[in-house]
Design a protein around this motif. Structure first.
Motif, mmCIF file in Angstrom:
data_model
loop_
_atom_site.group_PDB
_atom_site.id
_atom_site.type_symbol
_atom_site.label_atom_id
_atom_site.label_comp_id
_atom_site.label_asym_id
_atom_site.label_seq_id
_atom_site.Cartn_x
_atom_site.Cartn_y
_atom_site.Cartn_z
ATOM 1 N N GLU A 315 0.836 -1.214 -0.060
ATOM 2 C CA GLU A 315 -0.059 0.000 0.045
ATOM 3 C C GLU A 315 0.972 1.251 0.018
ATOM 4 N N ALA A 316 0.244 2.380 -0.236
ATOM 5 C CA ALA A 316 0.945 3.729 -0.173
ATOM 6 C C ALA A 316 1.610 3.945 1.054
ATOM 7 N N VAL A 317 2.621 4.539 1.118
ATOM 8 C CA VAL A 317 3.498 4.975 2.356
ATOM 9 C C VAL A 317 2.734 6.271 2.951
ATOM 10 N N GLY A 318 2.523 6.210 4.349
ATOM 11 C CA GLY A 318 1.875 7.660 4.789
ATOM 12 C C GLY A 318 2.911 8.310 5.534
ATOM 13 N N ALA A 319 2.544 9.629 6.011
ATOM 14 C CA ALA A 319 3.349 10.574 6.583
ATOM 15 C C ALA A 319 4.279 9.857 7.665
ATOM 16 N N GLN A 320 3.722 8.924 8.376
ATOM 17 C CA GLN A 320 4.526 8.245 9.312
ATOM 18 C C GLN A 320 5.658 7.513 9.031
ATOM 19 N N PRO A 323 3.927 1.721 5.549
ATOM 20 C CA PRO A 323 2.777 1.517 4.218
ATOM 21 C C PRO A 323 1.490 1.698 5.206
ATOM 22 N N LEU A 324 0.402 2.288 4.572
ATOM 23 C CA LEU A 324 -0.865 2.296 5.167
ATOM 24 C C LEU A 324 -1.602 1.108 4.881
ATOM 25 N N THR A 325 -2.627 0.998 5.892
ATOM 26 C CA THR A 325 -3.427 -0.310 5.841
ATOM 27 C C THR A 325 -4.982 0.014 5.234
ATOM 28 N N ALA A 326 -5.348 -0.382 4.298
ATOM 29 C CA ALA A 326 -6.719 -0.030 3.668
ATOM 30 C C ALA A 326 -7.839 -0.459 4.777
ATOM 31 N N GLY A 327 -8.769 0.625 4.780
ATOM 32 C CA GLY A 327 -9.763 0.617 5.841
ATOM 33 C C GLY A 327 -9.491 0.597 7.509
#
Length: 494
Positions: A315-320, A323-327
């Motif tokens: 998944e896309a990488v967040g600001a932290q 990788p993000l987790t959908a949902g």
């Protein structure tokens, strides 16, 4: 003689008073202390109101998949546990501070595979806190996703919309020019020479080619609307004709505030507010290319991307930085919250269809941020990648209940018990005798009678008259006596 006598008499009186009638000097009355004398509040988030809850009062808490939330929380904890200093810059100024390190240390050794144990973990390590913006009952959510777009590595007649990486002359105070992921708030400058700084180019200037031909093009897209939506989401996947995929993530912006193009269409009466969605915006832009160009430029903010080494399975990488987790991942206001904070969000959302009211009660983890995400109970829900995720996230603009999970070390309930109790309120008897009545809106109306009958009831209700205020003392100007001219005044005989 008279003058000398008066002065002598006054001196004698003062001597007599000081020696024979000297009263003991009473100690000065100490100043009254305030109800909360310089004590820190037990928990404080700017512009927020919050209420401690019991777990039984959190609606929908028992119906969630706590194990899925626990796995997402542990992903954030890997980043928090890896920090040797404070988890985030200036985190000591935020309500949670570095307190998440304690439950993260507990989660580090817990490889849970049971939902009940995951639920117990959150209940033993956190306290639920209902939170919303000051004066508002609920929070507000929107959705975001990762677009999957068709593109080319080189410019062609079909693919002629450039996707730019961060220019070398873009400068943000307090950051090195080669820093990864510059902030998405605050002023951004264009460096001219060694010292001169001016505001960076806005969207219109960049679309007109101000930075073209400098080797900043990462890839090329078909439609400028595709680029706009990729910039709004902050990440994208670009698929090429040879089957390969390029992953892009937010890297910097040009310093201008984000303007929602959907709000402009609503204000102009083009799309009704109740029908607004990203799909509606895209359809209108496709049918009105000239209007779409003008509408894009209303949003002067422009996003620059960087390539990231991720496969299609990630998944896309967040600001932290994970990788993000959908949902399960959400974007929050970084100026108020700490990455890794769990939020239980409850309400109804149009997930199954545009008109549906799907029950939503899910524990989400703060792992990202966005320039449009402002406030203590404001979240952007991440739904994954692709067209389906885009359709769901594009129609979310809904109030929801927010429950923030606060580490037990910061539980405001026991800490608030140590605050001093404020002054007691007047007794019930005094309150009835002197009610606090508001002034009448219409001064021309006659005063209410001493007793009135409530409409629809047979009971007589006594209405106390307001206590009259004292009449202010009139200001009386002193009258000066007319004095005779000096020439008519008789001379004092010696």
């Amino acid at each position: 003689m008279l003058s000398s006598f008066s002065l002598g008499a006054e001196a004698a009186r003062r001597h007599y008073r000081s020696h024979h009638h000297h009263l003991p000097q009473l100690p000065a009355t100490p100043p009254r202390a305030l109800p909360y004398p310089q004590l820190p509040l037990p928990f404080e988030i700017s512009g927020a109101q919050y209420l401690p809850l019991a777990w039984a009062d959190v609606k929908g808490w028992s119906d969630d998949d706590h194990l899925a939330a626990y796995k997402t929380f542990r992903a954030s904890c890997r980043s928090i546990n890896a920090q040797t200093v404070a988890p985030e810059p200036k985190s000591e100024y935020k309500a949670l501070g570095a307190s998440l390190s304690e439950p993260c240390r507990a989660a580090k050794s817990l490889e849970l595979s049971d939902d009940a144990k995951a639920k117990t973990f959150f209940e033993e390590n956190f306290a639920p806190l209902r939170i919303s913006r000051l004066g508002e009952p609920d929070g507000f959510v929107t959705g975001y996703y990762e677009p999957v777009l068709e593109g080319s590595r080189t410019q062609t007649d079909v693919y002629n919309v450039p996707v730019y990486r961060r220019p070398s002359n873009l400068f943000v105070r307090g950051y090195k020019q080669d820093s990864v992921s510059l902030p998405n708030k605050g002023p951004v400058y264009r460096k001219i020479g060694r010292r001169k700084l001016v505001p960076y180019y806005d969207r219109g200037e960049i679309e007109d080619g101000k930075i073209a031909g400098r080797g900043l093009e990462i890839a090329w897209l078909k439609d400028p609307t595709d680029l706009l939506f990729a910039q709004i989401q902050g990440s994208a996947r670009i698929k090429f004709d040879d089957g390969t995929t390029l992953r892009l993530n937010y890297d910097a912006y040009n310093g201008y505030p984000y303007t929602a193009v959907g709000r402009i269409l609503i204000e102009r009466g083009i799309i009704p507010k109740e029908e607004m969605s990203m799909q509606k915006i895209r359809e209108w832009m496709a049918q009105n290319p000239d209007g779409a160009k003008e509408l894009r430029r209303q949003n002067r903010a422009y996003i620059f991307f960087r390539e990231v080494n991720l496969s299609d399975k990630d998944e896309a990488v967040g600001a932290q930085g994970i990788p993000l987790t959908a949902g399960r991942s959400i974007a929050v206001d970084k100026s108020l919250h700490v990455y890794g904070t769990p939020f239980f969000i409850e309400g109804e959302l149009p997930i199954d269809s545009e008109r549906s009211k799907t029950p939503f009660h899910r524990l989400m983890i703060a792992q990202d941020t966005g320039s449009a995400i402002i406030g203590p109970a404001r979240a952007d829900l991440y739904f994954g990648a692709g067209a389906d995720a885009g359709r769901v996230s594009g129609r979310l603009r809904h109030p929801m209940h927010f429950v923030m999970l606060v580490p037990k070390s910061l539980d405001p309930t026991p800490r608030a018990a140590r605050l001093p109790v404020p002054d007691p309120r007047p007794s019930e008897k005094i309150a009835k005798l002197f009610p606090q009545t508001e002034p009448a809106k219409d001064q021309a109306k006659p005063a209410a009678p001493a007793a009135a009958v409530a409409p629809g009831k047979g009971e007589t209700v006594a209405v106390a008259s307001p206590v009259p205020l004292p009449v202010p003392r009139p200001v009386i100007e002193p009258v000066q006596e007319l004095r005779r001219p000096a020439k008519n005044r008789p001379h004092r005989q010696q």
